[in-house]
Design a protein around this motif. Structure first.
Motif, mmCIF file in Angstrom:
data_model
loop_
_atom_site.group_PDB
_atom_site.id
_atom_site.type_symbol
_atom_site.label_atom_id
_atom_site.label_comp_id
_atom_site.label_asym_id
_atom_site.label_seq_id
_atom_site.Cartn_x
_atom_site.Cartn_y
_atom_site.Cartn_z
ATOM 1 N N VAL A 156 3.102 -7.474 5.746
ATOM 2 C CA VAL A 156 4.186 -7.102 4.833
ATOM 3 C C VAL A 156 3.791 -7.385 3.388
ATOM 4 O O VAL A 156 4.011 -6.578 2.481
ATOM 5 C CB VAL A 156 5.484 -7.854 5.199
ATOM 6 C CG1 VAL A 156 6.528 -7.658 4.107
ATOM 7 C CG2 VAL A 156 6.025 -7.358 6.532
ATOM 8 N N THR A 157 3.175 -8.548 3.173
ATOM 9 C CA THR A 157 2.733 -8.898 1.821
ATOM 10 C C THR A 157 1.723 -7.896 1.297
ATOM 11 O O THR A 157 1.782 -7.463 0.142
ATOM 12 C CB THR A 157 2.125 -10.302 1.814
ATOM 13 O OG1 THR A 157 3.097 -11.241 2.288
ATOM 14 C CG2 THR A 157 1.686 -10.698 0.409
ATOM 15 N N GLN A 158 0.794 -7.499 2.161
ATOM 16 C CA GLN A 158 -0.214 -6.523 1.755
ATOM 17 C C GLN A 158 0.420 -5.175 1.449
ATOM 18 O O GLN A 158 0.061 -4.506 0.469
ATOM 19 C CB GLN A 158 -1.265 -6.367 2.863
ATOM 20 C CG GLN A 158 -2.408 -5.417 2.502
ATOM 21 C CD GLN A 158 -3.192 -5.878 1.288
ATOM 22 O OE1 GLN A 158 -3.477 -7.063 1.146
ATOM 23 N NE2 GLN A 158 -3.529 -4.943 0.401
ATOM 24 N N LEU A 159 1.402 -4.762 2.275
ATOM 25 C CA LEU A 159 2.085 -3.497 2.035
ATOM 26 C C LEU A 159 2.858 -3.534 0.721
ATOM 27 O O LEU A 159 2.863 -2.561 -0.037
ATOM 28 C CB LEU A 159 3.033 -3.185 3.199
ATOM 29 C CG LEU A 159 2.367 -2.769 4.516
ATOM 30 C CD1 LEU A 159 3.411 -2.657 5.619
ATOM 31 C CD2 LEU A 159 1.626 -1.456 4.359
ATOM 32 N N GLU A 160 3.526 -4.664 0.460
ATOM 33 C CA GLU A 160 4.254 -4.792 -0.797
ATOM 34 C C GLU A 160 3.294 -4.724 -1.982
ATOM 35 O O GLU A 160 3.601 -4.105 -3.008
ATOM 36 C CB GLU A 160 5.028 -6.112 -0.818
ATOM 37 C CG GLU A 160 6.214 -6.150 0.149
ATOM 38 C CD GLU A 160 6.885 -7.508 0.169
ATOM 39 O OE1 GLU A 160 6.284 -8.476 -0.362
ATOM 40 O OE2 GLU A 160 8.001 -7.599 0.711
ATOM 41 N N ARG A 161 2.130 -5.352 -1.837
ATOM 42 C CA ARG A 161 1.139 -5.305 -2.907
ATOM 43 C C ARG A 161 0.634 -3.885 -3.115
ATOM 44 O O ARG A 161 0.494 -3.413 -4.249
ATOM 45 C CB ARG A 161 -0.019 -6.243 -2.559
ATOM 46 C CG ARG A 161 -1.018 -6.418 -3.708
ATOM 47 C CD ARG A 161 -2.151 -7.365 -3.333
ATOM 48 N NE ARG A 161 -1.657 -8.676 -2.979
ATOM 49 C CZ ARG A 161 -1.697 -9.209 -1.768
ATOM 50 N NH1 ARG A 161 -2.214 -8.507 -0.759
ATOM 51 N NH2 ARG A 161 -1.236 -10.407 -1.535
ATOM 52 N N ASP A 162 0.381 -3.180 -2.000
ATOM 53 C CA ASP A 162 -0.077 -1.789 -2.104
ATOM 54 C C ASP A 162 0.975 -0.907 -2.755
ATOM 55 O O ASP A 162 0.660 -0.043 -3.582
ATOM 56 C CB ASP A 162 -0.420 -1.248 -0.713
ATOM 57 C CG ASP A 162 -1.643 -1.939 -0.108
ATOM 58 O OD1 ASP A 162 -2.380 -2.585 -0.865
ATOM 59 O OD2 ASP A 162 -1.828 -1.845 1.123
ATOM 60 N N ASN A 163 2.260 -1.124 -2.391
ATOM 61 C CA ASN A 163 3.345 -0.335 -2.983
ATOM 62 C C ASN A 163 3.459 -0.587 -4.479
ATOM 63 O O ASN A 163 3.677 0.343 -5.271
ATOM 64 C CB ASN A 163 4.670 -0.655 -2.297
ATOM 65 C CG ASN A 163 4.764 -0.057 -0.902
ATOM 66 O OD1 ASN A 163 4.046 0.885 -0.582
ATOM 67 N ND2 ASN A 163 5.620 -0.602 -0.069
ATOM 68 N N ALA A 164 3.311 -1.867 -4.864
ATOM 69 C CA ALA A 164 3.394 -2.197 -6.288
ATOM 70 C C ALA A 164 2.269 -1.532 -7.067
ATOM 71 O O ALA A 164 2.482 -0.993 -8.156
ATOM 72 C CB ALA A 164 3.338 -3.715 -6.473
#
Length: 314
Positions: A76-84
């Motif tokens: 989830v953290t990685q996905l949030e970082r990718d989205n940002a």
């Protein structure tokens, strides 16, 4: 039990017997002579194993769940970082597209008026000099910028340069109350002087008190001697209000600027004036009026009506 010679011999004997039983069991398969003993042991120790499993499984499951939870959190953290990062990239792309469009429009304006310009970016608003409507641009004396040069963008007149540093310059905006520029009406050539009024329309005093002006008429800069501080032909704005003529020597009109002074980004400083006055060439083409549909009604005489069209008496 004490560690004696007899105990060690007994241990070796038991191990040998165990290996012998294992060998017999493997070779015997389903007909193994120890199969009954194995089933008996399973009957005795099976419930115990199940009980231990029941107690131990939740702990194992909990440990696995914690591990899985950590993995999910990392994902989830990685996905949030990718989205940002994606949002930042998209925002940057939108910004670049906007600036590219502004630059393209400004170059077309400069080309129409044959102005030699130096592109610049607005990097600050306000200034220490005390002007209420100013911006700072990222070009200065090192770029050939001098005081009293005209500043424009793709929409029209932005202002004039007032202070020049080595790498930056201050621009007094056209809506500042201390700003005044000579103007000329499109087509009619009526002359006047436009003054800034902050966030209100420009106030223009026409030299001809009887000039025929209507809402929607457009103005450009008249130009200054030696083209400083203003070059001719830069779009200024369009008439939004006309004061009634009271027989005065001058006439007051109000003009909405073409430039939005609160959205300045890419501008151009005119470093080379045009060889001849571009007149109205820089003004954008007027939109074509939308035709108003008309309806024509044709009356068809009735079949029972008299030929002469007169009503017969009953």
């Amino acid at each position: 039990m004490r560690d004696t010679r007899e105990s060690r011999l007994l241990l070796v004997l038991l191990i040998a017997i165990a290996f012998a039983l294992i060998t017999v069991d493997i070779r015997g398969g389903e007909d193994s002579p120890v199969d009954g003993a194995r089933r008996g042991a399973a009957t005795v120790f099976g419930p115990i194993e199940d009980g231990v499993s029941t107690v131990v499984d939740p702990v194992g499951n909990a440990i696995q769940a914690v591990k899985d939870s950590g993995d999910r959190h990392d994902r989830v953290t990685q996905l949030e970082r990718d989205n940002a990062e994606l949002k930042a990239k998209l925002g940057s792309d939108d910004r670049n597209r906007s600036r590219s469009a502004q630059l393209d429009k400004m170059l077309k304006t400069a080309g129409a008026g044959q102005y030699g310009i130096k592109g610049a970016e607005v990097i600050a608003i306000g200034a220490a000099q005390g002007f209420s409507w100013t911006v700072t641009i990222d070009v200065g004396a090192n770029d050939g910028i001098k005081r009293d040069m005209t500043v424009l963008n793709g929409d029209g007149l932005v202002g004039r340069v007032t202070t020049v540093g080595p790498g930056t310059a201050t621009v007094l905006l056209a809506n500042d109350p201390d700003f005044t520029v000579g103007t000329r009406m499109e087509s009619t050539d009526e002359l006047g002087f436009a003054s800034g009024q902050g966030d209100r329309p420009l106030r223009v005093e026409l030299l001809n008190g009887k000039a025929k002006i209507k809402k929607g008429d457009r103005l450009v800069t008249f130009g200054s001697q030696a083209d400083k501080p203003f070059v001719p032909g830069v779009p200024v704005g369009l008439v939004s209000r006309v004061d009634p003529s009271g027989g005065d020597l001058t006439r007051t009109i109000y003009v909405t600027p073409f430039v939005s002074f609160s959205k300045l980004d890419i501008v151009g400083v005119v470093v080379q004036a045009p060889r001849k006055d571009p007149r109205d060439e820089v003004l954008p083409a007027k939109p074509k009026p939308t035709p108003t549909p008309t309806v024509t009604v044709t009356v068809t005489p009735s079949a029972n009506a008299p030929a002469d069209g007169l009503q017969q008496e009953q």
